[in-house]
Each structure stands twice: as C-alpha cells, then as structure tokens.
Motif scaffolding. Structure first.
Motif, PDB file in Angstrom:
ATOM      1  N   ALA A   1      -5.082   8.285 -14.855  1.00 35.52           N
ATOM      2  CA  ALA A   1      -5.363   6.984 -14.254  1.00 35.52           C
ATOM      3  C   ALA A   1      -5.826   7.182 -12.817  1.00 35.52           C
ATOM      4  O   ALA A   1      -5.365   8.088 -12.123  1.00 35.52           O
ATOM      5  CB  ALA A   1      -4.126   6.101 -14.294  1.00 35.52           C
ATOM      6  N   VAL A   2      -6.735   6.326 -12.406  1.00 38.75           N
ATOM      7  CA  VAL A   2      -7.256   6.369 -11.040  1.00 38.75           C
ATOM      8  C   VAL A   2      -6.649   5.198 -10.271  1.00 38.75           C
ATOM      9  O   VAL A   2      -6.743   4.050 -10.695  1.00 38.75           O
ATOM     10  CB  VAL A   2      -8.798   6.277 -11.027  1.00 38.75           C
ATOM     11  N   HIS A   3      -6.014   5.530  -9.152  1.00 42.01           N
ATOM     12  CA  HIS A   3      -5.360   4.543  -8.289  1.00 42.01           C
ATOM     13  C   HIS A   3      -6.043   4.541  -6.930  1.00 42.01           C
ATOM     14  O   HIS A   3      -6.452   5.597  -6.431  1.00 42.01           O
ATOM     15  CB  HIS A   3      -3.889   4.915  -8.070  1.00 42.01           C
ATOM     16  N   LEU A   4      -6.126   3.380  -6.314  1.00 38.92           N
ATOM     17  CA  LEU A   4      -6.601   3.301  -4.936  1.00 38.92           C
ATOM     18  C   LEU A   4      -5.496   3.753  -3.991  1.00 38.92           C
ATOM     19  O   LEU A   4      -4.316   3.487  -4.235  1.00 38.92           O
ATOM     20  CB  LEU A   4      -6.979   1.858  -4.584  1.00 38.92           C
ATOM     21  N   THR A   5      -5.874   4.402  -2.928  1.00 32.76           N
ATOM     22  CA  THR A   5      -4.936   4.706  -1.857  1.00 32.76           C
ATOM     23  C   THR A   5      -4.964   3.497  -0.899  1.00 32.76           C
ATOM     24  O   THR A   5      -5.855   2.632  -1.007  1.00 32.76           O
ATOM     25  CB  THR A   5      -5.366   5.966  -1.084  1.00 32.76           C
ATOM     26  N   PRO A   6      -4.047   3.441   0.051  1.00 27.24           N
ATOM     27  CA  PRO A   6      -4.131   2.367   1.049  1.00 27.24           C
ATOM     28  C   PRO A   6      -5.493   2.341   1.761  1.00 27.24           C
ATOM     29  O   PRO A   6      -6.053   1.266   1.992  1.00 27.24           O
ATOM     30  CB  PRO A   6      -2.987   2.687   2.012  1.00 27.24           C
ATOM     31  N   ALA A   7      -6.042   3.517   2.061  1.00 25.41           N
ATOM     32  CA  ALA A   7      -7.366   3.574   2.713  1.00 25.41           C
ATOM     33  C   ALA A   7      -8.449   3.021   1.785  1.00 25.41           C
ATOM     34  O   ALA A   7      -9.362   2.314   2.234  1.00 25.41           O
ATOM     35  CB  ALA A   7      -7.699   5.008   3.106  1.00 25.41           C
ATOM     36  N   GLY A   8      -8.347   3.337   0.494  1.00 26.95           N
ATOM     37  CA  GLY A   8      -9.306   2.817  -0.476  1.00 26.95           C
ATOM     38  C   GLY A   8      -9.220   1.312  -0.613  1.00 26.95           C
ATOM     39  O   GLY A   8     -10.235   0.618  -0.712  1.00 26.95           O
ATOM     40  N   ARG A   9      -7.995   0.804  -0.590  1.00 23.41           N
ATOM     41  CA  ARG A   9      -7.779  -0.637  -0.679  1.00 23.41           C
ATOM     42  C   ARG A   9      -8.350  -1.351   0.554  1.00 23.41           C
ATOM     43  O   ARG A   9      -9.016  -2.372   0.442  1.00 23.41           O
ATOM     44  CB  ARG A   9      -6.294  -0.943  -0.805  1.00 23.41           C
ATOM     45  N   SER A  10      -8.102  -0.794   1.732  1.00 21.35           N
ATOM     46  CA  SER A  10      -8.552  -1.451   2.961  1.00 21.35           C
ATOM     47  C   SER A  10     -10.077  -1.423   3.111  1.00 21.35           C
ATOM     48  O   SER A  10     -10.647  -2.263   3.805  1.00 21.35           O
ATOM     49  CB  SER A  10      -7.887  -0.833   4.191  1.00 21.35           C
ATOM     50  N   LEU A  11     -10.731  -0.478   2.467  1.00 26.10           N
ATOM     51  CA  LEU A  11     -12.194  -0.405   2.529  1.00 26.10           C
ATOM     52  C   LEU A  11     -12.838  -1.639   1.890  1.00 26.10           C
ATOM     53  O   LEU A  11     -13.953  -2.013   2.240  1.00 26.10           O
ATOM     54  CB  LEU A  11     -12.676   0.874   1.836  1.00 26.10           C
ATOM     55  N   SER A  12     -12.117  -2.278   0.995  1.00 24.59           N
ATOM     56  CA  SER A  12     -12.627  -3.468   0.305  1.00 24.59           C
ATOM     57  C   SER A  12     -13.052  -4.553   1.291  1.00 24.59           C
ATOM     58  O   SER A  12     -14.118  -5.152   1.140  1.00 24.59           O
ATOM     59  CB  SER A  12     -11.560  -4.010  -0.645  1.00 24.59           C
ATOM     60  N   SER A  13     -12.240  -4.803   2.309  1.00 25.07           N
ATOM     61  CA  SER A  13     -12.590  -5.859   3.269  1.00 25.07           C
ATOM     62  C   SER A  13     -13.832  -5.486   4.073  1.00 25.07           C
ATOM     63  O   SER A  13     -14.642  -6.347   4.405  1.00 25.07           O
ATOM     64  CB  SER A  13     -11.417  -6.165   4.190  1.00 25.07           C
ATOM     65  N   LYS A  14     -14.007  -4.199   4.345  1.00 27.17           N
ATOM     66  CA  LYS A  14     -15.190  -3.752   5.078  1.00 27.17           C
ATOM     67  C   LYS A  14     -16.455  -3.876   4.220  1.00 27.17           C
ATOM     68  O   LYS A  14     -17.553  -3.993   4.746  1.00 27.17           O
ATOM     69  CB  LYS A  14     -15.022  -2.306   5.535  1.00 27.17           C
ATOM     70  N   ALA A  15     -16.279  -3.842   2.908  1.00 27.23           N
ATOM     71  CA  ALA A  15     -17.416  -3.900   1.980  1.00 27.23           C
ATOM     72  C   ALA A  15     -17.733  -5.321   1.530  1.00 27.23           C
ATOM     73  O   ALA A  15     -18.714  -5.543   0.818  1.00 27.23           O
ATOM     74  CB  ALA A  15     -17.133  -3.028   0.761  1.00 27.23           C
ATOM     75  N   SER A  16     -16.943  -6.282   1.950  1.00 28.13           N
ATOM     76  CA  SER A  16     -17.078  -7.645   1.424  1.00 28.13           C
ATOM     77  C   SER A  16     -18.436  -8.291   1.705  1.00 28.13           C
ATOM     78  O   SER A  16     -18.891  -9.135   0.943  1.00 28.13           O
ATOM     79  CB  SER A  16     -15.948  -8.536   1.943  1.00 28.13           C
ATOM     80  N   GLY A  17     -19.118  -7.886   2.754  1.00 32.27           N
ATOM     81  CA  GLY A  17     -20.411  -8.479   3.080  1.00 32.27           C
ATOM     82  C   GLY A  17     -21.601  -7.839   2.397  1.00 32.27           C
ATOM     83  O   GLY A  17     -22.734  -8.313   2.540  1.00 32.27           O
ATOM     84  N   ILE A  18     -21.369  -6.788   1.637  1.00 31.84           N
ATOM     85  CA  ILE A  18     -22.489  -6.051   1.024  1.00 31.84           C
ATOM     86  C   ILE A  18     -23.293  -6.913   0.045  1.00 31.84           C
ATOM     87  O   ILE A  18     -24.524  -6.921   0.118  1.00 31.84           O
ATOM     88  CB  ILE A  18     -21.998  -4.735   0.389  1.00 31.84           C
TER      89      ILE A  18
END
Length: 144
Positions: free
Chosen positions: A94-111
C-alpha cells in the motif's frame, strides 16, 4: 480516388499536440513543487484517497508496474509517500502519503485553475471537453 490523409485532419495528432501543450503549461508550476507530471498524477490519486494498493494505483492511472514502481520509488525518496507491505498479505503493498506529501496538496490546489486560464476555455467548455475525452478513451479501450 481516395484523399491522402493530412496531418492537420487527424484526431490522433490533435490529441497528441494538446497533451504536449498541456504538459508544457504544467511543467513550470510542477517544477515549483518538485514534481514531474507523472508524479503529480500519482499524488492526485493519493490526495483523493489513501492508502492505495500499488496495483489499484496502477489501474487507476493506466500504468504498468514497470512504469509505476520507479515513480513511487522517487516519490518515496523525496519523502512524499511511503510504501508498506500489508500485514495480512505480504504480496500487497500500500502507498501512504507522508505528512509532507499531504501538505503538498494545498500548494498544488491552484494547478487546475492555471491550466484552465491558459486554455482560455470556460469551465463548462473544459468540463464538456473532459467528458468527451473520457468517452473517447472508453470507446478506444473497448475497440482493442
């Protein structure tokens, strides 16, 4: 007399050109996040729902394990995801997000908005295009 096929009349070439142009628009924005376009697609799936099995992730993205494994390995080295073997079935990873991976989501929201702005199409036109492309993809998968 049959007409000679013309490049500018081919749907396949229009799709290819549009895909390359869209990827080029994404590139600088994704570089700011430290992601390639394929890595971004993996992250999109995981941001929607995680953990995901490697097989499930590959099916959703239409990628084989030979393509997906290096992507996941790189994302893991970047500290964005972790691959963990299932306690119930050692063959399942299984592939899990790390906290850093999760937080990248907000930075990518405008893409998505960035692509929409670059495309110069209304939200309705983009939605119609996406729906048409999904129908085309499904039909072509059934045809082979």
């Amino acid at each position: 007399m049959t007409e000679t096929p013309r490049l500018d009349r081919q749907v396949c070439f229009a799709l290819y050109s549009a895909s390359r142009a869209a990827t080029a628009v994404y590139r600088p924005v994704l570089e700011d996040l430290g992601l390639t376009y394929p890595q971004y697609l993996v992250m999109l799936v995981l941001w929607e729902s995680e953990p995901k099995g490697v097989k499930e992730l590959g099916e959703e993205l239409g990628l084989d394990s030979g393509t997906l494994s290096p992507l996941l390995k790189r994302l893991e080295a970047m500290g964005l995801v972790e691959r963990r073997r299932s306690g119930e079935d050692e063959r399942r990873v299984a592939v899990h997000l790390t906290p850093a991976g999760r937080s990248l989501s907000s930075k990518a929201s405008g893409i998505p908005r960035h692509l929409a702005d670059a495309a110069g199409l209304s939200a309705d036109e983009l939605e119609q295009l996406r729906t048409t492309l999904e129908r085309l993809t499904e039909a072509l998968h059934r045809a082979h």
